[in-house]
Design a protein around this motif. Structure first.
Motif, short mmCIF file in Angstrom:
data_model
loop_
_atom_site.label_atom_id
_atom_site.label_comp_id
_atom_site.label_asym_id
_atom_site.label_seq_id
_atom_site.Cartn_x
_atom_site.Cartn_y
_atom_site.Cartn_z
N ILE A 257 11.06 -24.00 17.32
CA ILE A 257 12.09 -24.03 16.29
C ILE A 257 12.17 -25.44 15.76
O ILE A 257 12.20 -26.40 16.53
N SER A 258 12.18 -25.59 14.44
CA SER A 258 12.29 -26.93 13.85
C SER A 258 12.81 -26.80 12.43
O SER A 258 12.94 -25.70 11.89
N ASP A 259 13.07 -27.94 11.82
CA ASP A 259 13.38 -27.95 10.40
C ASP A 259 12.08 -27.64 9.64
O ASP A 259 10.98 -27.97 10.09
N ILE A 260 12.21 -27.03 8.47
CA ILE A 260 11.04 -26.67 7.67
C ILE A 260 10.15 -27.88 7.37
O ILE A 260 8.93 -27.77 7.29
N SER A 261 10.76 -29.06 7.29
CA SER A 261 10.01 -30.27 6.96
C SER A 261 9.11 -30.73 8.09
O SER A 261 8.21 -31.54 7.88
N HIS A 262 9.33 -30.23 9.31
CA HIS A 262 8.57 -30.67 10.48
C HIS A 262 7.52 -29.68 10.94
O HIS A 262 6.89 -29.88 11.98
N THR A 263 7.31 -28.61 10.20
CA THR A 263 6.35 -27.60 10.62
C THR A 263 4.93 -28.10 10.46
O THR A 263 4.60 -28.85 9.54
N ILE A 264 4.06 -27.67 11.38
CA ILE A 264 2.65 -28.03 11.32
C ILE A 264 1.79 -26.82 11.64
O ILE A 264 2.22 -25.91 12.34
N TYR A 265 0.57 -26.80 11.07
CA TYR A 265 -0.47 -25.79 11.34
C TYR A 265 -0.23 -24.44 10.68
O TYR A 265 -1.17 -23.80 10.25
N ASP A 266 1.01 -23.99 10.64
CA ASP A 266 1.29 -22.64 10.14
C ASP A 266 1.03 -22.59 8.63
O ASP A 266 1.71 -23.27 7.85
N PRO A 267 0.04 -21.78 8.18
CA PRO A 267 -0.26 -21.75 6.74
C PRO A 267 0.87 -21.20 5.89
O PRO A 267 1.07 -21.64 4.76
N LEU A 268 1.63 -20.23 6.43
CA LEU A 268 2.78 -19.73 5.68
C LEU A 268 3.83 -20.83 5.53
O LEU A 268 4.39 -21.03 4.46
N ALA A 269 4.08 -21.56 6.61
CA ALA A 269 5.05 -22.66 6.55
C ALA A 269 4.60 -23.73 5.58
O ALA A 269 5.40 -24.31 4.84
N ARG A 270 3.30 -24.02 5.56
CA ARG A 270 2.78 -25.02 4.63
C ARG A 270 3.03 -24.61 3.18
O ARG A 270 3.50 -25.41 2.37
N SER A 271 2.72 -23.36 2.86
CA SER A 271 2.92 -22.88 1.49
C SER A 271 4.40 -22.88 1.11
O SER A 271 4.77 -23.30 0.01
N VAL A 272 5.24 -22.38 2.03
CA VAL A 272 6.68 -22.34 1.75
C VAL A 272 7.22 -23.75 1.58
O VAL A 272 8.01 -24.03 0.66
N ARG A 273 6.82 -24.66 2.46
CA ARG A 273 7.31 -26.04 2.41
C ARG A 273 6.94 -26.70 1.09
O ARG A 273 7.76 -27.37 0.46
N ARG A 274 5.73 -26.52 0.64
CA ARG A 274 5.28 -27.15 -0.61
C ARG A 274 6.00 -26.56 -1.82
O ARG A 274 6.37 -27.28 -2.74
N ARG A 275 6.19 -25.25 -1.82
CA ARG A 275 6.89 -24.63 -2.95
C ARG A 275 8.36 -25.04 -2.98
O ARG A 275 8.93 -25.23 -4.06
N VAL A 395 -3.64 -34.58 10.44
CA VAL A 395 -3.64 -35.60 11.49
C VAL A 395 -3.20 -34.97 12.81
O VAL A 395 -3.79 -35.21 13.87
N SER A 396 -2.14 -34.18 12.77
CA SER A 396 -1.65 -33.55 13.99
C SER A 396 -2.68 -32.59 14.56
O SER A 396 -2.83 -32.47 15.78
N LEU A 397 -3.42 -31.90 13.68
CA LEU A 397 -4.48 -31.01 14.14
C LEU A 397 -5.56 -31.80 14.87
O LEU A 397 -5.96 -31.46 15.99
N VAL A 398 -6.04 -32.87 14.25
CA VAL A 398 -7.12 -33.66 14.83
C VAL A 398 -6.68 -34.28 16.15
O VAL A 398 -7.40 -34.24 17.15
N PHE A 399 -5.47 -34.84 16.17
CA PHE A 399 -5.01 -35.56 17.35
C PHE A 399 -4.63 -34.63 18.50
O PHE A 399 -5.05 -34.83 19.64
N GLU A 400 -3.85 -33.58 18.19
CA GLU A 400 -3.29 -32.73 19.24
C GLU A 400 -4.25 -31.63 19.68
O GLU A 400 -4.45 -31.41 20.88
N ASP A 401 -4.83 -30.90 18.72
CA ASP A 401 -5.59 -29.71 19.08
C ASP A 401 -7.09 -29.97 19.23
O ASP A 401 -7.72 -29.39 20.11
N ILE A 402 -7.64 -30.80 18.36
CA ILE A 402 -9.07 -31.05 18.45
C ILE A 402 -9.40 -32.02 19.58
O ILE A 402 -10.27 -31.77 20.41
N HIS A 403 -8.65 -33.13 19.64
CA HIS A 403 -8.92 -34.15 20.66
C HIS A 403 -7.97 -34.10 21.85
O HIS A 403 -8.10 -34.91 22.77
N LYS A 404 -6.99 -33.17 21.81
CA LYS A 404 -6.05 -33.01 22.93
C LYS A 404 -5.33 -34.31 23.27
O LYS A 404 -4.98 -34.56 24.43
N GLY A 405 -5.10 -35.16 22.27
CA GLY A 405 -4.39 -36.42 22.50
C GLY A 405 -5.19 -37.44 23.28
O GLY A 405 -4.60 -38.38 23.84
#
Length: 485
Positions: A257-275, A395-405
């Motif tokens: 759960i987060s504010d809409i401005s803090h969502t990451i990875y979710d494509p629906l959230a990305r589209s909604v946030r930008r609109r 950035v969050s994808l590369v750092f957290e999911d691809i490289h596991k931090g």
């Protein structure tokens, strides 16, 4: 040495007499305890049976000054009487009075106390979208004491709805989703007021379906309608909670759960946030979403005749409603709905969830990594760069999911000062061409490749590291397919 025992000895006879007396005494105590237990058990059974024939007391029993066994009997009598009364009312007509309501909501009263439950029982919630997410939110809101709820959905139950819908049964196939939810709510809540609207929410007449709402829950699939609803609520000061995409996900530990401005990875959230940003709304809307990046899960294929009808994005019962269907396993939408119900209940009761933990302060890390990367790329280009081809989500994808931090360079430690750097300086900066290193490693990487342009990254770090980069690129490609980049 002789070990013969003289049974005629006076001392031996005394010992044997003592042992015999002990055994007899022990047997008598055991018999007495068994008799006492059976007697108390019969008394308790008789009292419970007697309580079923007596009218229930309007007051809780006064347990002070009684032995514990009597407390248990009184509590058992009261509970059984209430359950008997509830069963009688469920079988026919009658008033489901305050005593029964408080007993049914006893666990909620213990958590929220009288003040919080008073707010919950006066609360009005509107749920727009009553599928897998909305139906579960509705069920748990009403089970927890919400007494007024409005359900809005134009859709009907199908066979494929049964893997995730909270209330739909085979008998409900072909009936409106809101009606089957209403029926179930009234089966376990005799006091709830349900308004079922077989309708679609439209911004032109938005206030009509949202009137009187303390909270609005958005569980709509369609992006345009979702954005319109969120913008309307935000502009009119209506509290709204939005559900992002539960489709193609399977990892419950990634739900946040987060504010809409803090969502990451979710494509629906990305589209909604930008609109929403284009509409002047950048934050202030709580959402539930998943940070999981699906692997090989894709849209279900459309029959060839659907493509022959025209652009698939323009096909549907209503304009801009999806016809491409995402695979979905039932537990994930239900978890989204339960997250929503919990958040809304706590807000209404005056016991809000503050700063949900998983993403707390992580946004600042991504911002710093992106800022440092921009500075480094500007130096490499020898001119000012205002914007990079990747953003904070990337950035969050590369750092957290691809490289596991962790650093790309073996033994892959958690960097004290993580840094993003372009892997191959002869190629442009992309998601596939950016890696995580410790700051000194990044400095060495850039200096070596700039001083000796003929060298490849594998010449600096070895073929093993190059192989890791190539494996990571496969994961990046899956992400691109999921998000639609």
């Amino acid at each position: 040495m002789s070990t013969t025992v003289d049974f005629h000895s006076h001392r031996v006879q005394l010992v044997l007499a003592a042992l015999s007396a002990s055994l007899v005494t022990s047997g008598l105590f055991s018999a007495y305890n068994a008799y006492t237990y059976r007697k108390r058990r019969r008394a308790l059974d008789d009292d419970v049976k007697r309580s079923l024939t007596l009218p229930p007391s309007k007051d809780l029993p006064n347990l002070s000054g009684r032995p514990h066994s009597e407390d248990l009997i009184m509590l058992g009598s009261t509970t059984d009487s209430l359950e008997s009364k509830a069963a009688t009312l469920a079988a026919g007509d009658g008033e489901y009075d305050e005593e029964l309501i408080r007993e049914q909501l006893a666990r909620n009263y213990a958590f929220f106390r009288d003040e919080g439950m008073a707010r919950i029982r006066k609360g009005t919630v509107v749920i727009v979208g009553c599928g897998g997410v909305g139906s579960w939110a509705a069920v748990m809101l009403v089970r927890s004491g919400i007494a007024k709820i409005r359900l809005v959905d134009f859709d009907y139950v199908t066979l494929s709805s049964l893997n995730r819908h909270a209330t739909a049964t085979l008998a409900d196939v072909g009936t409106p989703k809101v009606k089957c939810i209403e029926r179930t709510l009234k089966q376990f809540s005799r006091w709830v007021e349900v308004e079922s609207c077989v309708d679609i929410w439209r911004k032109e007449e938005g206030g009509k379906l949202l009137e009187g709402a303390d909270w609005v829950i958005d569980a709509i699939d369609n992006i345009t309608t979702k954005v319109d609803l969120l913008k309307y609520c935000h502009s009119h000061g209506i509290k709204v909670f939005s559900s992002m995409g539960a489709g193609a996900k399977c990892d419950p530990t990634r739900i946040q759960i987060s504010d809409i401005s803090h969502t990451i990875y979710d494509p629906l959230a990305r589209s909604v946030r930008r609109r929403l940003r284009l509409e002047g709304v950048s934050s202030g809307i709580p959402v539930v979403y998943s940070t999981e990046v699906p692997g090989d899960v894709k849209l279900l294929p459309l029959p060839e005749d659907e493509f022959q009808k025209g652009n698939v994005k323009e096909l549907g019962v209503f304009d801009d409603f999806r016809v491409r269907i995402l695979p979905v396993i039932g537990p994930l939408p239900s978890m989204f709905g339960l997250h929503i119900a919990t958040y809304v209940l706590c807000e209404i009761a005056g016991k809000p969830i503050v700063n949900p933990l998983p993403i707390k302060n992580r946004r600042k890390v991504y911002e710093r990594l992106l800022r440092d990367l921009l500075s480094r790329e500007t130096k490499l280009a020898g001119q000012t760069i205002n914007k990079l081809p990747i953003d904070e989500d990337d950035v969050s994808l590369v750092f957290e999911d691809i490289h596991k931090g962790r650093s790309l360079i073996p033994p892959h430690p958690v960097p004290a000062r993580p840094t993003l750097v372009r892997w191959d300086l002869n190629k442009p900066l992309t998601l596939e061409n950016v890696v995580v290193m410790e700051f000194p490693e990044a400095e060495k990487h850039l200096k070596t490749l700039l001083d000796e342009p003929q060298k490849r990254p594998s010449d600096v770090w070895g073929d093993e590291v190059e192989a890791i980069v190539q494996r990571n690129n496969i994961e990046v490609q899956k992400y691109r397919e999921w998000v639609g980049l």
